[in-house]
Design an enzyme around this catalytic site. Structure first.
Site, PDB file in Angstrom:
ATOM      1  N   ASP A   8     -49.510  32.452-105.171  1.00  0.00           N
ATOM      2  CA  ASP A   8     -50.453  31.208-104.119  1.00  0.00           C
ATOM      3  C   ASP A   8     -51.951  31.758-102.830  1.00  0.00           C
ATOM      4  OD1 ASP A   8     -49.406  28.693-105.345  1.00  0.00           O
ATOM      5  OD2 ASP A   8     -47.956  30.012-104.931  1.00  0.00           O
ATOM      6  N   HIS A  10     -55.121  31.988-104.161  1.00  0.00           N
ATOM      7  CA  HIS A  10     -55.702  31.152-103.642  1.00  0.00           C
ATOM      8  C   HIS A  10     -57.687  31.514-102.592  1.00  0.00           C
ATOM      9  CE1 HIS A  10     -54.419  27.411-104.995  1.00  0.00           C
ATOM     10  NE2 HIS A  10     -52.550  27.987-104.367  1.00  0.00           N
ATOM     11  N   ASP A  49     -52.832  31.643-109.062  1.00  0.00           N
ATOM     12  CA  ASP A  49     -52.974  31.305-108.443  1.00  0.00           C
ATOM     13  C   ASP A  49     -53.437  32.050-107.258  1.00  0.00           C
ATOM     14  OD1 ASP A  49     -52.604  28.184-109.656  1.00  0.00           O
ATOM     15  OD2 ASP A  49     -51.619  27.900-108.078  1.00  0.00           O
ATOM     16  N   ASN A  84     -51.605  27.321-112.380  1.00  0.00           N
ATOM     17  CA  ASN A  84     -52.037  25.366-112.941  1.00  0.00           C
ATOM     18  C   ASN A  84     -53.888  26.138-112.204  1.00  0.00           C
ATOM     19  OD1 ASN A  84     -50.754  25.629-109.757  1.00  0.00           O
ATOM     20  ND2 ASN A  84     -51.311  23.579-109.785  1.00  0.00           N
ATOM     21  N   HIS A  85     -53.577  26.257-111.265  1.00  0.00           N
ATOM     22  CA  HIS A  85     -55.657  26.781-110.701  1.00  0.00           C
ATOM     23  C   HIS A  85     -56.203  27.267-111.232  1.00  0.00           C
ATOM     24  CE1 HIS A  85     -55.721  23.939-106.739  1.00  0.00           C
ATOM     25  NE2 HIS A  85     -54.361  23.709-107.008  1.00  0.00           N
ATOM     26  N   HIS A 174     -44.587  30.897-112.789  1.00  0.00           N
ATOM     27  CA  HIS A 174     -45.360  29.987-111.879  1.00  0.00           C
ATOM     28  C   HIS A 174     -45.273  27.883-112.112  1.00  0.00           C
ATOM     29  CE1 HIS A 174     -49.631  28.653-109.232  1.00  0.00           C
ATOM     30  NE2 HIS A 174     -49.007  28.422-109.513  1.00  0.00           N
ATOM     31  N   HIS A 214     -45.914  28.708-107.506  1.00  0.00           N
ATOM     32  CA  HIS A 214     -46.349  27.550-106.959  1.00  0.00           C
ATOM     33  C   HIS A 214     -46.266  26.003-105.885  1.00  0.00           C
ATOM     34  CE1 HIS A 214     -48.213  23.849-109.642  1.00  0.00           C
ATOM     35  NE2 HIS A 214     -46.914  23.129-109.660  1.00  0.00           N
ATOM     36  N   HIS A 216     -45.702  25.748-102.014  1.00  0.00           N
ATOM     37  CA  HIS A 216     -47.039  26.486-101.598  1.00  0.00           C
ATOM     38  C   HIS A 216     -45.688  27.039-100.344  1.00  0.00           C
ATOM     39  CE1 HIS A 216     -51.128  25.716-103.320  1.00  0.00           C
ATOM     40  NE2 HIS A 216     -50.412  26.814-103.760  1.00  0.00           N
TER      41      HIS A 216
HETATM   42 MN   LIG Z   1     -51.157  27.002-105.739  1.00  0.00          MN
END
Ligand SMILES: [Mn+2]
EC number: 3.1.-.-
Length: 460
Positions: A8, A10, A49, A84-85, A174, A214, A216
């Site tokens: 994650d 991002h 992610d 998923n992102h 994830h 996934h 956070h």
């Molecule tokens: Mn995420």
């Protein structure tokens, strides 16, 4: 054997529409990679992610390429799965691009067979299962996993049927796991299905390490013979992901520490959390009149670091000018949220004291709650609200109490109290439209003091 487990990241996330936050997300990733390289890990796992979007900007891609060049130069392989992102329904995602550049080895179900220095493929009925391989001396590790999948897909394709550990193996996924999400956030109602896709028992046994992403928030536990870990996001995700929360108990602020941010370095299957210093998020809750709020916030302000992001959550009975309060807090970013908590004194035609939900239609309630917030985002939201649909909506009949969104547990990504931005408007309006059709019966509003302006005027 020593490896880093990151998730994650991002990259490219302009949190609160602040471009410099995207740079800070990138900076946290750079630090994590640098530390992993300094500590001489054998390989690095990125459990989904890496990017905030499945279509990262050229600038974001460049950041990823630069940072992943560092382990590449040192001969440290990086294994990744899509989250998923950043997954895509198309054939090629940003991860394929990084793989083509030799910066990352993508793990998961694929249409083509992939064989490389660190990948091997097995033919299955669902396609080629591409696995990571790392060998050191006479030891070898296999890395299994796949990109984020929906609950519906996983129900038809149980992970236990797809993955079987071979020797020393790692499983990288994830996904949200119900029991673990509940351990972190409390019991979830049966209807709350979008926080998890799997039950703990759905995970195949026999892996030495479950490298998850996934959720956070950092979380570590054991599963079967292995360790199971979520490193959490590298930067704070929202004000639910606070470093410190000050909760008003009626007299004074009671501080609670949040969770640290960072990632794991796992040596001989023993994970150790590496904390990263990131921008502090401070969540302040208060329910008090203007005078008390001013006095107490002034006192508290000396404890707030200037670089902090602060959410000021005010529950009030009568609105007042919040700019007087935000001036007291010297922080980089202050987000104000206000909510009415006041007993109504009016009477319905039947003589009962009404609840706000019976008094106002949802769009009015929303406008009431947003008015008084001085953050630009909220003003935009109020304007959108006034221009939007929902104003011809009728009040629900008394027995059908509308669902109260504020009470719902945190949205996905493990974040209690996630702000609703204007982007969610479309969806909410759609939901309202659907609700409108089902509500035919209307109660009469009390004649006095029942319109929006009367309400905002307060003090009847
Ligand atoms: Mn995420």
């Amino acid at each position: 054997m020593k490896f880093a487990h990151i998730a994650d990241v991002h990259l490219g996330f302009e949190q609160y529409r602040l471009p410099y936050r995207a740079d800070e997300f990138a900076e946290a990733f750079r630090r994590a990679i640098e530390i992993a390289v300094e500590k001489k890990v054998d390989f690095i796992l990125i459990a989904g992610d890496l990017f905030h979007s499945s279509r990262p900007s050229p600038e974001t891609l460049k950041q990823a390429m630069e940072m992943l060049s560092l382990p590449k130069e040192k001969g440290i392989p990086v294994f990744g799965i899509e989250g998923n992102h950043d997954r895509t329904q198309r054939r090629v995602s940003a991860y394929h691009l990084l793989e083509k550049l030799g910066l990352l080895y993508l793990i998961g179900l694929r249409e083509e067979k992939v064989e490389s220095e660190h990948q091997t493929s097995e033919k299955t009925e669902r396609g080629w299962l591409v696995k990571g391989v790392f060998e050191k001396g006479n030891k070898s590790v296999e890395i299994h996993g796949m990109k984020y999948m929906s609950a519906a897909w996983l129900e038809k394709n149980p992970p236990k049927e797809i993955f079987r550990p071979e020797g020393d193996s790692i499983l990288m996924l994830h996904q949200g796991v119900r029991e673990l999400v509940e351990e972190m956030m409390g019991k979830l109602p049966e209807s709350q299905r979008d926080y998890y896709e799997l039950r703990l028992g759905d995970l195949p046994k026999g892996y030495l390490y479950y490298a998850l992403g996934h959720i956070h928030r950092a979380f570590l536990t054991s599963y079967d013979i292995g360790k199971l870990a979520y490193p959490g996001s590298l930067q704070r995700w929202d004000f639910g992901d606070y470093e410190l929360r000050y909760r008003w108990d009626g007299n004074t602020f009671k501080p609670t520490a949040g969770n640290p941010k960072g990632f794991y370095i796992v040596e001989d299957w023993e994970p150790r959390f590496i904390e990263l210093k990131v921008r502090p998020f401070i969540d302040i809750n208060i329910k008090a009149d203007e005078e008390t709020a001013k006095r107490e916030l002034k006192r508290l302000s000396t404890k707030i670091p200037e670089e902090a992001f602060v959410r000021l959550d005010i529950r009030w009975e009568k609105p007042y000018d919040v700019s007087k309060l935000t001036e007291l807090i010297k922080a980089r970013y202050v987000y104000v949220r206000t909510r009415f908590e006041r007993k109504l004194t009016g009477r319905t035609p039947t003589g009962e004291v009404p609840k706000p939900e019976e008094y106002f239609i949802p769009v009015e309630l929303k406008a009431i709650n947003l008015t008084g917030e001085k953050a630009i985002e909220s003003i935009e939201e109020v304007v959108e609200l006034f221009l939007g649909e929902g104003w011809d909506e009728k009040l629900p009949k008394k027995s059908e109490e509308p669902e109260r969104k504020e009470d719902a547990p945190a949205k996905k990504e493990g974040s209690p109290g996630k702000e609703k931005g204007p982007k969610t408007q479309g969806k909410e309006q759609r939901e309202k439209k659907e609700r409108k059709d089902s509500e035919k019966k209307v109660i009469k509003r009390p004649s006095k003091g029942s319109n929006l302006l009367d309400w905002l005027g307060g003090g009847r």
